[in-house]
Design a protein around this motif. Structure first.
Motif, PDB file in Angstrom:
ATOM      1  N   THR A  74       0.808  -1.153   0.103  1.00 37.98           N
ATOM      2  CA  THR A  74      -0.057  -0.033  -0.157  1.00 37.98           C
ATOM      3  C   THR A  74       0.793   1.389  -0.068  1.00 37.98           C
ATOM      4  O   THR A  74       0.323   2.464   0.302  1.00 37.98           O
ATOM      5  CB  THR A  74      -0.998  -0.050   1.320  1.00 37.98           C
ATOM      6  OG1 THR A  74      -0.210  -0.223   2.454  1.00 37.98           O
ATOM      7  CG2 THR A  74      -1.856  -1.116   1.103  1.00 37.98           C
ATOM      8  N   SER A 127       3.598  -6.932   1.303  1.00 36.83           N
ATOM      9  CA  SER A 127       2.689  -5.550   2.080  1.00 36.83           C
ATOM     10  C   SER A 127       3.113  -5.837   3.613  1.00 36.83           C
ATOM     11  O   SER A 127       3.530  -6.977   4.122  1.00 36.83           O
ATOM     12  CB  SER A 127       1.325  -6.090   1.899  1.00 36.83           C
ATOM     13  OG  SER A 127       0.548  -5.396   2.753  1.00 36.83           O
ATOM     14  N   LYS A 128       2.843  -4.786   4.128  1.00 37.81           N
ATOM     15  CA  LYS A 128       3.173  -4.868   5.627  1.00 37.81           C
ATOM     16  C   LYS A 128       1.923  -5.328   6.386  1.00 37.81           C
ATOM     17  O   LYS A 128       2.089  -5.461   7.461  1.00 37.81           O
ATOM     18  CB  LYS A 128       3.293  -3.489   5.928  1.00 37.81           C
ATOM     19  CG  LYS A 128       5.045  -3.019   5.348  1.00 37.81           C
ATOM     20  CD  LYS A 128       5.334  -1.528   6.157  1.00 37.81           C
ATOM     21  CE  LYS A 128       6.870  -1.193   5.867  1.00 37.81           C
ATOM     22  NZ  LYS A 128       7.160  -0.001   6.220  1.00 37.81           N
ATOM     23  N   ASP A 129       0.856  -5.286   5.836  1.00 40.25           N
ATOM     24  CA  ASP A 129      -0.515  -5.990   6.379  1.00 40.25           C
ATOM     25  C   ASP A 129      -0.343  -7.432   6.479  1.00 40.25           C
ATOM     26  O   ASP A 129      -0.438  -8.154   5.656  1.00 40.25           O
ATOM     27  CB  ASP A 129      -1.490  -5.510   5.683  1.00 40.25           C
ATOM     28  CG  ASP A 129      -3.022  -5.651   6.177  1.00 40.25           C
ATOM     29  OD1 ASP A 129      -2.797  -6.596   7.071  1.00 40.25           O
ATOM     30  OD2 ASP A 129      -4.036  -5.240   5.656  1.00 40.25           O
ATOM     31  N   ARG A 151      -2.610  -9.790   7.479  1.00 42.13           N
ATOM     32  CA  ARG A 151      -3.617 -10.312   6.621  1.00 42.13           C
ATOM     33  C   ARG A 151      -3.456 -10.532   5.136  1.00 42.13           C
ATOM     34  O   ARG A 151      -3.736 -11.570   4.514  1.00 42.13           O
ATOM     35  CB  ARG A 151      -4.937  -9.256   6.844  1.00 42.13           C
ATOM     36  CG  ARG A 151      -5.536  -9.291   8.253  1.00 42.13           C
ATOM     37  CD  ARG A 151      -6.611  -8.209   8.483  1.00 42.13           C
ATOM     38  NE  ARG A 151      -6.323  -7.077   8.115  1.00 42.13           N
ATOM     39  CZ  ARG A 151      -6.820  -6.217   8.206  1.00 42.13           C
ATOM     40  NH1 ARG A 151      -8.311  -6.231   8.642  1.00 42.13           N
ATOM     41  NH2 ARG A 151      -6.411  -4.626   8.038  1.00 42.13           N
ATOM     42  N   ARG A 152      -2.709  -9.323   4.655  1.00 43.61           N
ATOM     43  CA  ARG A 152      -2.559  -9.762   3.143  1.00 43.61           C
ATOM     44  C   ARG A 152      -1.370 -10.718   2.935  1.00 43.61           C
ATOM     45  O   ARG A 152      -1.493 -11.764   1.827  1.00 43.61           O
ATOM     46  CB  ARG A 152      -2.056  -8.331   2.453  1.00 43.61           C
ATOM     47  CG  ARG A 152      -3.292  -7.329   2.482  1.00 43.61           C
ATOM     48  CD  ARG A 152      -2.914  -6.262   1.367  1.00 43.61           C
ATOM     49  NE  ARG A 152      -4.025  -5.430   1.111  1.00 43.61           N
ATOM     50  CZ  ARG A 152      -4.338  -4.423   0.442  1.00 43.61           C
ATOM     51  NH1 ARG A 152      -3.192  -4.113  -0.518  1.00 43.61           N
ATOM     52  NH2 ARG A 152      -5.381  -3.627   0.591  1.00 43.61           N
TER      53      ARG A 152
END
Length: 230
Positions: A40, A80-82, A84-85
């Motif tokens: 993101t 990604s740093k998320d 969940r992703r």
């Protein structure tokens, strides 16, 4: 579409002066995608982008500009740093070609026929039209090619800085975000209506973005213009 019609009407309404200055050249840099798949970060080029650019300089402060750029927009959940992703692990690569038309405004006078060295920041906006392939993810997270393509309209928002490195050569660096009116590029909203309920995911209220970061090198030609028509 409102921006497109304004630009088109303007271009057809004003008379051509007897002498004009034009620029033609290349764009080279990178692209990154911002959507429901992948990182993101707003500015994080991960795929090469290359294209051509043409400008019609109407005054020392503004120009009509057209560009054609090709890239493969890529999104990778593993980057990604998320968390969940990362756990989901989706990935896509979408060949995309964009045509853009609009107006470029310089912060300061940029006369291509001045003996002084020219440098100035600039802004560019207008309308962009991007052709991309259609994909969707199945319930196992596998990317499926629908063997169709779509057209995405968008608004380019570009900030750059250009410098006249020779009498007929201009080098510029720019960062340009594109806000699109679609959510289909990453496969999160399948183009086929019958597949929407089964395969759609992500935030359906946020459309896709992509960013071009790079350099342009243009060659100027044409006689010394008279900027008296407008």
């Amino acid at each position: 579409m409102r921006y497109f019609y304004i630009i088109l009407i303007t271009a057809l309404t004003f008379q051509l002066s007897q002498a004009q200055t034009y620029e033609i050249g290349v764009f080279a840099g990178g692209s990154n995608f911002i959507g429901d798949v992948g990182a993101t970060k707003y500015i994080s080029p991960n795929q090469p982008a290359i294209g051509g650019i043409f400008k019609w300089n109407r005054s020392a402060r503004h120009s009509f500009r057209f560009s054609l750029i090709y890239t493969e927009l890529e999104g990778d959940d593993s980057k990604s740093k998320d968390p969940r992703r990362k756990e989901r692990g989706y990935k896509f690569s979408n060949p995309t070609i964009e045509a853009s038309l609009g107006l470029e405004f310089t912060f300061f006078d940029f006369s291509l026929h001045s003996r002084k060295t020219n440098s100035t920041p600039y802004l560019y906006t207008g309308i962009a039209v991007a052709k991309h392939d259609n994909y969707r993810f199945n319930l196992n997270g596998e990317l499926l090619d629908d063997n169709t393509s779509s057209i995405a309209f968008g608004i380019p928002m570009v900030l750059g800085y250009k410098h006249q490195i020779a009498s007929k050569l201009i080098l510029a660096g720019e960062i340009g975000a594109r806000y699109t009116f679609t959510d289909e590029i990453d496969g999160s909203v399948p183009d086929a209506e019958q597949a929407f309920d089964t395969y759609a995911f992500g935030n359906l209220n946020n459309n896709d973005w992509y960013v071009f970061t790079g350099f342009t090198l243009t060659y100027t030609f044409g006689e010394t213009p008279c900027y008296c028509s407008f």
